[in-house]
Design a protein around this motif. Structure first.
Motif, PDB file in Angstrom:
ATOM      1  N   GLY A  58     -18.197  33.215  -6.142  1.00 28.40           N
ATOM      2  CA  GLY A  58     -19.632  33.040  -6.004  1.00 28.40           C
ATOM      3  C   GLY A  58     -20.467  33.661  -7.102  1.00 28.40           C
ATOM      4  O   GLY A  58     -21.700  33.721  -6.995  1.00 28.40           O
ATOM      5  N   ARG A  59     -19.859  34.110  -8.149  1.00 34.15           N
ATOM      6  CA  ARG A  59     -20.573  34.681  -9.293  1.00 34.15           C
ATOM      7  C   ARG A  59     -19.675  34.584 -10.519  1.00 34.15           C
ATOM      8  O   ARG A  59     -18.442  34.497 -10.391  1.00 34.15           O
ATOM      9  CB  ARG A  59     -20.945  36.147  -9.049  1.00 34.15           C
ATOM     10  CG  ARG A  59     -19.742  37.079  -8.896  1.00 34.15           C
ATOM     11  CD  ARG A  59     -20.152  38.537  -8.826  1.00 34.15           C
ATOM     12  NE  ARG A  59     -19.013  39.410  -8.565  1.00 34.15           N
ATOM     13  CZ  ARG A  59     -18.204  39.885  -9.507  1.00 34.15           C
ATOM     14  NH1 ARG A  59     -18.407  39.558 -10.778  1.00 34.15           N
ATOM     15  NH2 ARG A  59     -17.190  40.673  -9.191  1.00 34.15           N
ATOM     16  N   PRO A  60     -20.243  34.622 -11.704  1.00 36.46           N
ATOM     17  CA  PRO A  60     -19.408  34.621 -12.917  1.00 36.46           C
ATOM     18  C   PRO A  60     -18.628  35.926 -13.017  1.00 36.46           C
ATOM     19  O   PRO A  60     -19.112  36.983 -12.589  1.00 36.46           O
ATOM     20  CB  PRO A  60     -20.428  34.505 -14.058  1.00 36.46           C
ATOM     21  CG  PRO A  60     -21.687  34.028 -13.414  1.00 36.46           C
ATOM     22  CD  PRO A  60     -21.676  34.570 -12.018  1.00 36.46           C
ATOM     23  N   PRO A  61     -17.430  35.881 -13.565  1.00 39.84           N
ATOM     24  CA  PRO A  61     -16.660  37.109 -13.736  1.00 39.84           C
ATOM     25  C   PRO A  61     -17.211  37.966 -14.868  1.00 39.84           C
ATOM     26  O   PRO A  61     -17.784  37.454 -15.834  1.00 39.84           O
ATOM     27  CB  PRO A  61     -15.251  36.608 -14.075  1.00 39.84           C
ATOM     28  CG  PRO A  61     -15.488  35.292 -14.751  1.00 39.84           C
ATOM     29  CD  PRO A  61     -16.681  34.695 -14.059  1.00 39.84           C
ATOM     30  N   LEU A  62     -17.023  39.260 -14.729  1.00 41.33           N
ATOM     31  CA  LEU A  62     -17.344  40.201 -15.802  1.00 41.33           C
ATOM     32  C   LEU A  62     -16.029  40.608 -16.437  1.00 41.33           C
ATOM     33  O   LEU A  62     -15.157  41.179 -15.773  1.00 41.33           O
ATOM     34  CB  LEU A  62     -18.059  41.436 -15.246  1.00 41.33           C
ATOM     35  CG  LEU A  62     -18.301  42.588 -16.224  1.00 41.33           C
ATOM     36  CD1 LEU A  62     -19.234  42.140 -17.343  1.00 41.33           C
ATOM     37  CD2 LEU A  62     -18.890  43.793 -15.498  1.00 41.33           C
ATOM     38  N   VAL A  63     -15.840  40.290 -17.712  1.00 38.82           N
ATOM     39  CA  VAL A  63     -14.573  40.584 -18.376  1.00 38.82           C
ATOM     40  C   VAL A  63     -14.804  41.452 -19.599  1.00 38.82           C
ATOM     41  O   VAL A  63     -15.901  41.481 -20.164  1.00 38.82           O
ATOM     42  CB  VAL A  63     -13.836  39.288 -18.799  1.00 38.82           C
ATOM     43  CG1 VAL A  63     -13.620  38.372 -17.600  1.00 38.82           C
ATOM     44  CG2 VAL A  63     -14.597  38.548 -19.895  1.00 38.82           C
ATOM     45  N   PHE A  64     -13.750  42.154 -19.986  1.00 37.92           N
ATOM     46  CA  PHE A  64     -13.774  42.857 -21.269  1.00 37.92           C
ATOM     47  C   PHE A  64     -12.945  42.032 -22.243  1.00 37.92           C
ATOM     48  O   PHE A  64     -11.745  41.842 -22.057  1.00 37.92           O
ATOM     49  CB  PHE A  64     -13.198  44.267 -21.171  1.00 37.92           C
ATOM     50  CG  PHE A  64     -13.261  44.992 -22.500  1.00 37.92           C
ATOM     51  CD1 PHE A  64     -14.390  45.701 -22.855  1.00 37.92           C
ATOM     52  CD2 PHE A  64     -12.201  44.927 -23.409  1.00 37.92           C
ATOM     53  CE1 PHE A  64     -14.476  46.336 -24.089  1.00 37.92           C
ATOM     54  CE2 PHE A  64     -12.274  45.556 -24.640  1.00 37.92           C
ATOM     55  CZ  PHE A  64     -13.418  46.266 -24.971  1.00 37.92           C
ATOM     56  N   LEU A  65     -13.604  41.539 -23.281  1.00 42.18           N
ATOM     57  CA  LEU A  65     -12.959  40.748 -24.334  1.00 42.18           C
ATOM     58  C   LEU A  65     -13.295  41.412 -25.654  1.00 42.18           C
ATOM     59  O   LEU A  65     -14.461  41.448 -26.061  1.00 42.18           O
ATOM     60  CB  LEU A  65     -13.475  39.308 -24.285  1.00 42.18           C
ATOM     61  CG  LEU A  65     -12.943  38.339 -25.340  1.00 42.18           C
ATOM     62  CD1 LEU A  65     -11.437  38.165 -25.212  1.00 42.18           C
ATOM     63  CD2 LEU A  65     -13.642  36.991 -25.229  1.00 42.18           C
ATOM     64  N   ASP A  66     -12.299  41.935 -26.330  1.00 40.43           N
ATOM     65  CA  ASP A  66     -12.549  42.799 -27.481  1.00 40.43           C
ATOM     66  C   ASP A  66     -13.394  42.153 -28.570  1.00 40.43           C
ATOM     67  O   ASP A  66     -14.260  42.803 -29.165  1.00 40.43           O
ATOM     68  CB  ASP A  66     -11.226  43.319 -28.060  1.00 40.43           C
ATOM     69  CG  ASP A  66     -10.251  42.213 -28.435  1.00 40.43           C
ATOM     70  OD1 ASP A  66     -10.587  41.019 -28.250  1.00 40.43           O
ATOM     71  OD2 ASP A  66      -9.138  42.540 -28.896  1.00 40.43           O
ATOM     72  N   VAL A  67     -13.184  40.861 -28.838  1.00 42.36           N
ATOM     73  CA  VAL A  67     -13.914  40.231 -29.935  1.00 42.36           C
ATOM     74  C   VAL A  67     -15.399  40.086 -29.644  1.00 42.36           C
ATOM     75  O   VAL A  67     -16.193  39.816 -30.547  1.00 42.36           O
ATOM     76  CB  VAL A  67     -13.320  38.850 -30.289  1.00 42.36           C
ATOM     77  CG1 VAL A  67     -11.907  38.988 -30.818  1.00 42.36           C
ATOM     78  CG2 VAL A  67     -13.351  37.918 -29.084  1.00 42.36           C
ATOM     79  N   VAL A  68     -15.788  40.266 -28.390  1.00 43.93           N
ATOM     80  CA  VAL A  68     -17.190  40.186 -28.011  1.00 43.93           C
ATOM     81  C   VAL A  68     -17.747  41.554 -27.625  1.00 43.93           C
ATOM     82  O   VAL A  68     -18.858  41.915 -27.999  1.00 43.93           O
ATOM     83  CB  VAL A  68     -17.382  39.200 -26.835  1.00 43.93           C
ATOM     84  CG1 VAL A  68     -18.819  39.237 -26.327  1.00 43.93           C
ATOM     85  CG2 VAL A  68     -17.010  37.787 -27.261  1.00 43.93           C
ATOM     86  N   CYS A  69     -16.960  42.323 -26.876  1.00 42.59           N
ATOM     87  CA  CYS A  69     -17.468  43.557 -26.263  1.00 42.59           C
ATOM     88  C   CYS A  69     -17.308  44.803 -27.130  1.00 42.59           C
ATOM     89  O   CYS A  69     -18.105  45.736 -27.027  1.00 42.59           O
ATOM     90  CB  CYS A  69     -16.765  43.791 -24.928  1.00 42.59           C
ATOM     91  SG  CYS A  69     -16.943  42.417 -23.759  1.00 42.59           S
TER      92      CYS A  69
END
Length: 226
Positions: A58-69
């Motif tokens: 019911g909501r978008p996931p919150l992820v850690f992605l090194d190339v962005v975060c």
């Protein structure tokens, strides 16, 4: 390029829902990917997983992605030190597994670190993808490359990993630190840690080569391990 577009489109929705649905101090998943795999294919795999996850939760996931975060103003060696913190603050591990997933040592180290901090394989999942193919080759490539991916985990040895494709001293220093970590852990134990992810890869959801954003994975598949 695909990562930036993907996250910008979901950022506002995540901000509206995160306060009531997710801890601001935890990521739903730490994303492990290989710089050797096709960037566009990685972005499509992440997008497919995220669409299915959102349908299920019911909501978008919150992820850690090194190339962005990750803060690229920080030297690579310091970023490497921060990785354990990011892993520890993530609820699960998501592998974007392409044909060359195990080539970079850093990618393999993320798998080792996940187990080293006491996290469970039950909290890891994978999305497998093939490199772009012509329509006539797509079906055969999908089956062959999924089998090759599983075999690459079974036959993995750290000596087959490669150095980063750069001569920058900071990047080479981070790679040297990883090599020292492998030595401290022992080569055998490091290899066994990567081998342990073979069942995760064997159960990975496979993206067909001709997949397009308007054909997301079924939400039911994304919720199997949640």
């Amino acid at each position: 390029f695909p990562y930036t577009t993907f996250f910008r489109s979901r950022w506002s929705r995540w901000r509206r829902s995160s306060a009531r649905n997710a801890s601001p101090f935890e990521a739903d998943a730490f994303v492990v990917h290989s710089s050797a795999d096709c960037p566009a294919s990685r972005a499509l795999a992440l997008g497919a997983w995220a669409e299915a996850w959102e349908s299920s939760h019911g909501r978008p996931p919150l992820v850690f992605l090194d190339v962005v975060c990750a803060d690229r103003a920080i030297p690579p060696l310091d970023l490497l030190r921060h990785t354990l913190v990011h892993l520890g603050r993530s609820r699960s591990l998501l592998l974007l597994a392409g044909p060359r997933f195990l080539e970079p040592l850093e990618t393999c180290a993320h798998l080792y670190m996940w187990l080293a901090i006491g996290a469970s394989l039950a909290s890891a999942e994978a999305v497998a993808f093939t490199e772009p193919r012509s329509p006539s080759q797509a079906e055969a490539a999908e089956l062959a490359e999924k089998g090759a991916l599983v075999s690459s985990f079974d036959a993995f040895h750290v000596m087959y990993t490669r150095k980063p494709p750069t001569r920058e001293p900071c990047a080479l220093a981070a790679h040297a630190a990883l090599v020292r970590c492998v030595s401290l852990a022992s080569v055998a134990h490091f290899n066994e840690s990567v081998h342990a992810f073979m069942p995760v890869i064997a159960q990975a959801r496979q993206l067909p080569p001709a997949w397009a954003p308007q054909q997301p994975l079924q939400a039911s598949a994304a919720s199997e391990e949640h």
